[in-house]
Scaffold this active site. Structure first.
Site, PDB file in Angstrom:
ATOM      1  N   ARG A  42      72.128  99.675  66.129  1.00 39.12           N
ATOM      2  CA  ARG A  42      70.683  99.468  66.138  1.00 39.12           C
ATOM      3  C   ARG A  42      70.304  98.956  67.518  1.00 39.12           C
ATOM      4  NH1 ARG A  42      69.103  95.365  61.787  1.00 39.12           N
ATOM      5  NH2 ARG A  42      67.020  95.852  62.554  1.00 39.12           N
ATOM      6  N   LYS A 112      76.644  91.929  56.339  1.00 40.19           N
ATOM      7  CA  LYS A 112      75.838  91.564  55.173  1.00 40.19           C
ATOM      8  C   LYS A 112      74.738  92.591  54.897  1.00 40.19           C
ATOM      9  CE  LYS A 112      72.120  88.479  56.606  1.00 40.19           C
ATOM     10  NZ  LYS A 112      71.626  87.112  56.586  1.00 40.19           N
ATOM     11  N   ASP A 113      74.445  93.461  55.844  1.00 39.91           N
ATOM     12  CA  ASP A 113      73.456  94.514  55.612  1.00 39.91           C
ATOM     13  C   ASP A 113      74.047  95.743  54.931  1.00 39.91           C
ATOM     14  OD1 ASP A 113      71.557  92.932  56.850  1.00 39.91           O
ATOM     15  OD2 ASP A 113      71.820  93.868  58.816  1.00 39.91           O
ATOM     16  N   ARG A 158      67.792  84.501  47.793  1.00 44.94           N
ATOM     17  CA  ARG A 158      68.917  83.555  47.787  1.00 44.94           C
ATOM     18  C   ARG A 158      68.544  82.257  48.490  1.00 44.94           C
ATOM     19  NH1 ARG A 158      72.181  82.260  51.812  1.00 44.94           N
ATOM     20  NH2 ARG A 158      71.246  83.849  53.122  1.00 44.94           N
ATOM     21  N   ARG A 159      67.911  82.383  49.659  1.00 44.78           N
ATOM     22  CA  ARG A 159      67.506  81.176  50.383  1.00 44.78           C
ATOM     23  C   ARG A 159      66.357  80.467  49.673  1.00 44.78           C
ATOM     24  NH1 ARG A 159      67.813  84.497  55.998  1.00 44.78           N
ATOM     25  NH2 ARG A 159      69.991  84.071  56.543  1.00 44.78           N
ATOM     26  N   ARG A 176      58.843  88.317  56.702  1.00 44.02           N
ATOM     27  CA  ARG A 176      59.683  89.412  57.184  1.00 44.02           C
ATOM     28  C   ARG A 176      59.672  89.421  58.696  1.00 44.02           C
ATOM     29  NH1 ARG A 176      61.785  92.565  53.658  1.00 44.02           N
ATOM     30  NH2 ARG A 176      60.981  92.588  51.532  1.00 44.02           N
ATOM     31  N   GLY A 177      60.418  90.353  59.236  1.00 45.73           N
ATOM     32  CA  GLY A 177      60.441  90.467  60.695  1.00 45.73           C
ATOM     33  C   GLY A 177      61.764  89.995  61.253  1.00 45.73           C
ATOM     34  N   THR A 181      60.494  87.008  65.721  1.00 44.93           N
ATOM     35  CA  THR A 181      59.176  86.990  65.075  1.00 44.93           C
ATOM     36  C   THR A 181      59.056  85.792  64.143  1.00 44.93           C
ATOM     37  OG1 THR A 181      59.301  89.397  65.076  1.00 44.93           O
ATOM     38  CG2 THR A 181      57.571  88.413  63.723  1.00 44.93           C
ATOM     39  N   ARG A 182      60.117  85.507  63.413  1.00 43.77           N
ATOM     40  CA  ARG A 182      60.087  84.390  62.459  1.00 43.77           C
ATOM     41  C   ARG A 182      60.008  83.057  63.183  1.00 43.77           C
ATOM     42  NH1 ARG A 182      63.775  86.334  57.363  1.00 43.77           N
ATOM     43  NH2 ARG A 182      63.236  88.526  57.524  1.00 43.77           N
ATOM     44  N   CYS A 269      71.084  93.183  48.689  1.00 42.74           N
ATOM     45  CA  CYS A 269      70.869  92.110  49.649  1.00 42.74           C
ATOM     46  C   CYS A 269      69.694  91.238  49.222  1.00 42.74           C
ATOM     47  CB  CYS A 269      70.656  92.673  51.046  1.00 42.74           C
ATOM     48  SG  CYS A 269      69.207  93.718  51.161  1.00 42.74           S
TER      49      CYS A 269
HETATM   50  N1  LIG Z   1      69.074  90.800  57.198  1.00 41.42           N
HETATM   51  C1  LIG Z   1      69.001  90.746  58.631  1.00 41.42           C
HETATM   52  C2  LIG Z   1      70.210  90.117  59.223  1.00 41.42           C
HETATM   53  N2  LIG Z   1      71.398  90.760  59.194  1.00 41.42           N
HETATM   54  C3  LIG Z   1      72.330  89.922  59.769  1.00 41.42           C
HETATM   55  C4  LIG Z   1      71.688  88.766  60.175  1.00 41.42           C
HETATM   56  C5  LIG Z   1      72.293  87.592  60.810  1.00 41.42           C
HETATM   57  C6  LIG Z   1      73.635  87.739  61.412  1.00 41.42           C
HETATM   58  C7  LIG Z   1      74.758  87.931  60.450  1.00 41.42           C
HETATM   59  O1  LIG Z   1      74.727  87.525  59.289  1.00 41.42           O
HETATM   60  O2  LIG Z   1      75.756  88.531  60.877  1.00 41.42           O
HETATM   61  C8  LIG Z   1      70.334  88.872  59.852  1.00 41.42           C
HETATM   62  C9  LIG Z   1      69.257  87.885  60.124  1.00 41.42           C
HETATM   63  C10 LIG Z   1      69.280  86.647  59.270  1.00 41.42           C
HETATM   64  O3  LIG Z   1      69.629  86.692  58.087  1.00 41.42           O
HETATM   65  O4  LIG Z   1      68.892  85.567  59.765  1.00 41.42           O
END
Ligand SMILES: NCc1[nH]cc(CCC(=O)O)c1CC(=O)O
Length: 334
Positions: A42, A112-113, A158-159, A176-177, A181-182, A269
């Site tokens: 990406r 994690k994605d 989850r959070r 989001r973002g 951005t956050r 996710c």
């Molecule tokens: N979903 C987006 C994403 N995918 C991986 C990360 C962070 C880096 C990682 O876990 O390797 C993030 C951003 C976040 O959750 O703050």
């Protein structure tokens, strides 16, 4: 699918700037003999940074030059689409398409994605040593010092669930973002704080924004958080050994256990599932939680086992969570 690809970086269209003859690897590698390895990524700062780290590690270990090829994913193009299709896999599919089309040799993802299910024609070639898997609070102070009713932003159920369990008085706001951005929403005063992955903040050079890093006892990370995944097409046996030079077997065992919990719970996710696996005295120690979205109830269990049994460890723990009512907590499922 309308992906745009930018041939970026060094080496494109020029002879490989390979620093070493690296006979050991290049003899087995058909494509790389003709030029640099093409790494699909990406184009966000976070993705480019982590891909560059992987590229450098591969070059150091094998002598092969690696060229970054930026790919625009659906998740990057449209926030509306991301909400509509629920997030699972949107950052991943376009990269996998370029792998299957042979346009890149391998891809680097945030692990994690990745959806937990297998993808046809795609192999997980390596999981490098994991970065810090924990979540971090970004704001003016620690969680305990935020005033009652403070507005805290996060997009992840989850959070949300675990924040509400710790501080039911907070106003947890869905956002989001990308991480930048956050963070800007905090700087602008729109929010009092946001929760983000520590690993991502490190990669974009924004650890300065961190007020508190949550211990896994307070907030369990997403399965695979902080880890990276190198994928290639299943037919590319020539590549597997080369990419394997940056694999870390203990990271793979940990994320296998974590992702198996998620897979058995059938969560994507967006599921309120937190997990954390780590090596403790040569054993794999796994903790997992399923939390009600409103923070009213949490089930949290742990287990230990041999790293070679990571999958079974995750499966057994998920079944124990289900036996204690995890699917009721996760939402309305018949
Ligand atoms: N979903 C987006 C994403 N995918 C991986 C990360 C962070 C880096 C990682 O876990 O390797 C993030 C951003 C976040 O959750 O703050």
């Amino acid at each position: 699918m309308g992906n745009s690809r930018d041939r970026g970086g060094r080496g494109a269209g020029r002879p490989s700037p390979r620093s070493e003859p690296s006979s050991e690897w290049s003899s087995a590698l058909s494509t790389a003999d003709r030029g640099p390895l093409r790494l699909g990524t990406r184009k966000s700062l976070m993705a480019m940074t982590q891909s560059r780290l992987v590229a450098d590690a591969l070059t150091e270990r094998t002598g092969h030059a690696v060229e970054l090829v930026g790919v625009t994913t659906e998740g990057d193009v449209s926030k509306a689409l991301l909400a509509q299709i629920g997030g699972t896999g949107v950052f991943v599919n376009a990269l996998r398409d370029t792998l299957l089309a042979g346009e890149v040799d391998f891809a680097v993802h945030s692990l994690k994605d990745l959806p937990t299910g297998p993808a046809e024609g795609i192999a997980l070639a390596a999981t490098p040593v994991r970065d810090d898997p924990r979540d971090a609070l970004c704001g003016p102070c620690k969680l305990a010092d935020l005033p009652r009713g403070a507005r805290v932003g996060t997009g992840s159920p989850r959070r949300v669930a675990q924040l509400r369990a710790m501080r039911p008085d907070l106003d947890v706001v869905a956002i989001r973002g990308n991480a930048d951005t956050r963070l800007r929403k905090v700087a602008d005063g729109e929010l009092d704080a946001v929760v983000l992955a520590h690993a991502g903040l490190r990669r974009i050079g924004r650890l300065d924004a961190v007020a508190e890093v949550f211990d896994p006892d307070q907030m369990l990370p997403a399965p695979g958080q902080g880890a990276l995944a190198l994928e290639c097409a299943t037919g590319r046996d020539d590549l597997r050994a080369l990419l394997g030079t940056v694999d870390d077997p203990m990271t793979r065992a940990c994320v296998t256990a974590e992702r198996t919990v998620l897979a058995v719970l059938e969560g994507g996710c967006s599921a309120p599932v937190g997990t954390y696996a780590a090596e403790v005295e040569e054993e794999l120690h796994l903790t997992a939680t399923v939390a009600a979205f409103d923070g009213s109830r949490q089930i949290r269990l742990s287990a230990s086992g041999h790293p070679d049994d990571a999958e079974r460890l995750g499966r057994d723990l998920a079944h124990r969570l289900l036996a204690q009512g995890a699917d009721q907590l996760m939402g309305e499922r018949d």
